[in-house]
Design a protein around this motif. Sequence first.
Motif, PDB file in Angstrom:
ATOM      1  N   MET A 107       0.850  -1.190   0.000  1.00 50.66           N
ATOM      2  CA  MET A 107       0.000   0.000   0.000  1.00 50.66           C
ATOM      3  C   MET A 107       0.887   1.241   0.000  1.00 50.66           C
ATOM      4  SD  MET A 107      -2.918   1.140   2.787  1.00 50.66           S
ATOM      5  CE  MET A 107      -3.866  -0.344   2.438  1.00 50.66           C
ATOM      6  N   ASN A 108       0.564   2.169  -0.866  1.00 51.76           N
ATOM      7  CA  ASN A 108       1.340   3.399  -0.941  1.00 51.76           C
ATOM      8  C   ASN A 108       1.135   4.242   0.307  1.00 51.76           C
ATOM      9  OD1 ASN A 108       2.333   2.770  -3.469  1.00 51.76           O
ATOM     10  ND2 ASN A 108       0.614   3.749  -4.534  1.00 51.76           N
ATOM     11  N   ASN A 109       2.221   4.859   0.750  1.00 50.99           N
ATOM     12  CA  ASN A 109       2.151   5.791   1.876  1.00 50.99           C
ATOM     13  C   ASN A 109       1.685   7.137   1.348  1.00 50.99           C
ATOM     14  OD1 ASN A 109       2.535   7.536   4.000  1.00 50.99           O
ATOM     15  ND2 ASN A 109       4.616   6.852   4.472  1.00 50.99           N
ATOM     16  N   PRO A 110       0.511   7.652   1.808  1.00 46.89           N
ATOM     17  CA  PRO A 110       0.007   8.922   1.268  1.00 46.89           C
ATOM     18  C   PRO A 110       0.923  10.095   1.558  1.00 46.89           C
ATOM     19  CG  PRO A 110      -1.262   8.240   3.189  1.00 46.89           C
ATOM     20  CD  PRO A 110      -0.377   7.083   2.822  1.00 46.89           C
ATOM     21  N   LEU A 111       1.881   9.915   2.497  1.00 46.48           N
ATOM     22  CA  LEU A 111       2.774  11.021   2.843  1.00 46.48           C
ATOM     23  C   LEU A 111       4.028  11.076   1.977  1.00 46.48           C
ATOM     24  CD1 LEU A 111       2.626  10.938   6.743  1.00 46.48           C
ATOM     25  CD2 LEU A 111       1.676  12.694   5.249  1.00 46.48           C
ATOM     26  N   GLN A 112       4.227  10.066   1.107  1.00 49.03           N
ATOM     27  CA  GLN A 112       5.454  10.030   0.326  1.00 49.03           C
ATOM     28  C   GLN A 112       5.635  11.281  -0.518  1.00 49.03           C
ATOM     29  OE1 GLN A 112       5.348   6.349  -1.855  1.00 49.03           O
ATOM     30  NE2 GLN A 112       6.374   5.195  -0.213  1.00 49.03           N
ATOM     31  N   ARG A 113       4.575  11.749  -1.119  1.00 47.83           N
ATOM     32  CA  ARG A 113       4.677  12.918  -2.007  1.00 47.83           C
ATOM     33  C   ARG A 113       4.821  14.223  -1.219  1.00 47.83           C
ATOM     34  NH1 ARG A 113      -1.190  14.226  -4.616  1.00 47.83           N
ATOM     35  NH2 ARG A 113      -0.002  16.065  -5.233  1.00 47.83           N
ATOM     36  N   TYR A 114       4.681  14.151   0.111  1.00 46.50           N
ATOM     37  CA  TYR A 114       4.786  15.342   0.955  1.00 46.50           C
ATOM     38  C   TYR A 114       6.047  15.301   1.817  1.00 46.50           C
ATOM     39  CZ  TYR A 114      -0.148  15.513  -0.301  1.00 46.50           C
ATOM     40  OH  TYR A 114      -1.328  15.534  -1.002  1.00 46.50           O
ATOM     41  N   GLY A 115       7.093  14.612   1.326  1.00 46.09           N
ATOM     42  CA  GLY A 115       8.282  14.395   2.125  1.00 46.09           C
ATOM     43  C   GLY A 115       8.969  15.657   2.598  1.00 46.09           C
ATOM     44  N   ASN A 116       8.825  16.758   1.840  1.00 45.63           N
ATOM     45  CA  ASN A 116       9.485  18.007   2.223  1.00 45.63           C
ATOM     46  C   ASN A 116       8.652  18.840   3.191  1.00 45.63           C
ATOM     47  OD1 ASN A 116      11.756  17.537   0.631  1.00 45.63           O
ATOM     48  ND2 ASN A 116      10.745  18.367  -1.199  1.00 45.63           N
ATOM     49  N   LEU A 117       7.451  18.400   3.483  1.00 42.40           N
ATOM     50  CA  LEU A 117       6.579  19.148   4.392  1.00 42.40           C
ATOM     51  C   LEU A 117       6.723  18.540   5.778  1.00 42.40           C
ATOM     52  CD1 LEU A 117       3.391  19.529   2.147  1.00 42.40           C
ATOM     53  CD2 LEU A 117       5.398  21.010   2.303  1.00 42.40           C
ATOM     54  N   VAL A 118       7.525  19.195   6.595  1.00 47.05           N
ATOM     55  CA  VAL A 118       7.905  18.619   7.885  1.00 47.05           C
ATOM     56  C   VAL A 118       7.403  19.456   9.059  1.00 47.05           C
ATOM     57  CG1 VAL A 118       9.857  17.953   9.337  1.00 47.05           C
ATOM     58  CG2 VAL A 118       9.941  17.557   6.863  1.00 47.05           C
ATOM     59  N   THR A 119       7.498  20.782   8.946  1.00 49.64           N
ATOM     60  CA  THR A 119       7.136  21.659  10.054  1.00 49.64           C
ATOM     61  C   THR A 119       5.749  22.262   9.855  1.00 49.64           C
ATOM     62  OG1 THR A 119       8.040  23.642   9.017  1.00 49.64           O
ATOM     63  CG2 THR A 119       9.567  22.279  10.305  1.00 49.64           C
ATOM     64  N   VAL A 120       5.251  22.888  10.921  1.00 52.66           N
ATOM     65  CA  VAL A 120       3.987  23.620  10.810  1.00 52.66           C
ATOM     66  C   VAL A 120       4.091  24.686   9.719  1.00 52.66           C
ATOM     67  CG1 VAL A 120       2.423  25.215  12.012  1.00 52.66           C
ATOM     68  CG2 VAL A 120       3.297  23.183  13.197  1.00 52.66           C
ATOM     69  N   ARG A 121       5.232  25.354   9.655  1.00 49.65           N
ATOM     70  CA  ARG A 121       5.429  26.386   8.628  1.00 49.65           C
ATOM     71  C   ARG A 121       5.304  25.794   7.226  1.00 49.65           C
ATOM     72  NH1 ARG A 121       8.093  31.182   9.332  1.00 49.65           N
ATOM     73  NH2 ARG A 121       9.116  30.386  11.222  1.00 49.65           N
ATOM     74  N   ASP A 122       5.888  24.617   7.022  1.00 42.47           N
ATOM     75  CA  ASP A 122       5.805  23.961   5.719  1.00 42.47           C
ATOM     76  C   ASP A 122       4.357  23.676   5.342  1.00 42.47           C
ATOM     77  OD1 ASP A 122       8.587  23.867   5.589  1.00 42.47           O
ATOM     78  OD2 ASP A 122       8.690  21.842   6.435  1.00 42.47           O
ATOM     79  N   TRP A 123       3.613  23.129   6.274  1.00 41.86           N
ATOM     80  CA  TRP A 123       2.231  22.762   5.991  1.00 41.86           C
ATOM     81  C   TRP A 123       1.334  23.990   5.829  1.00 41.86           C
ATOM     82  CZ3 TRP A 123       0.460  18.318   4.264  1.00 41.86           C
ATOM     83  CH2 TRP A 123       1.245  17.181   4.441  1.00 41.86           C
ATOM     84  N   LEU A 124       1.656  25.043   6.551  1.00 40.40           N
ATOM     85  CA  LEU A 124       0.897  26.274   6.405  1.00 40.40           C
ATOM     86  C   LEU A 124       1.086  26.841   5.001  1.00 40.40           C
ATOM     87  CD1 LEU A 124      -0.826  28.532   7.704  1.00 40.40           C
ATOM     88  CD2 LEU A 124       1.312  29.598   8.448  1.00 40.40           C
ATOM     89  N   ARG A 125       2.328  26.886   4.529  1.00 42.81           N
ATOM     90  CA  ARG A 125       2.590  27.379   3.184  1.00 42.81           C
ATOM     91  C   ARG A 125       1.871  26.519   2.147  1.00 42.81           C
ATOM     92  NH1 ARG A 125       3.437  25.564  -1.379  1.00 42.81           N
ATOM     93  NH2 ARG A 125       4.918  24.062  -0.503  1.00 42.81           N
TER      94      ARG A 125
END
Length: 303
Positions: A1-19
């Motif tokens: 099963m694919n990990n849905p977070l694989q494509r978001y590997g660079n989004l680590v901090t709250v700041r990253d996710w906010l952007r």
Amino acid sequence: MNNPLQRYGNLVTVRDWLRYAVSRFNRAGLFFGHGTDNAYDEAAYLILHTLHLPPDLLDPFLDARLLDSEREAVRHVIERRVTERVPAAYLTGEAWLRGRRFEVDSHVLVPRSPIAELLDEGLSPWVEAPETVMRVMDMCTGSGCLAIIAAQAFAHAVVDAVDVSEPALAVAKRNVAAYGLQDRVRLLRSDLFADLPVDPVDVIVCNPPYVNAASMAALPAEYRAEPELALAGGEDGMQLVHRILESAPDFLNPGGLLLLEIGHERPHFEAAFPTLEPMWLDSEATQDNILLLTREQLLDGRD
């Protein structure tokens, strides 16, 4: 099963996710207006709520690194906001109005009425002494937010919170209990005034369905997610307003006040009620959205 977070590997901090969320919301063309008016504030609110952080305390957490479980929770709520196109309040189950938290679901409007600001001011100067107000009615109460704020503004008053929707009254009941006001806020089911005993009050506040048919057809998806019963006011928006103005004086004490929100429908109101001359009240964010009429004006308007 694919990990849905694989494509978001660079989004680590709250700041990253906010952007990321701001970019995602802007790219999707979301509509804001249920507590926030822009993508940044909406993203910040959803992320903080999802992470169980204080809703007004973003900066200290901007560079905090998220656990994978937290990243997945944030990703999920961002995607829901984009794909479901519902107000953020329906995703979180809460809305904030004038610094107060209210439980909400899709059976009630998201609390945002500018009447709340006027209640916080004790309806000054139209009510000279708030302590003399003993009875208030909140017609079309929905979540019960205005009834609760009225009970806080008028400390000696009993407030009747009226709605035709049983599911809405169930939400209102939980909010009233959350504020410990069960002894002073009474929840009543009625089709406007039709099923109520005539027991006059000093003040009626009302945020009724008032959106005209053309505007209803043009509403963005986020507004269409709210209950049509609480929005649609007929061809000119005045369908229920006619009934309210006809019955209200019978439920007001001498000198009593009706505070009525009609949104952007002032031209339709004036066309429908040319002999009435209400006082138009401004709030911090609105003009010509709220009108005030006395019992005596309403009685004269019957002639």
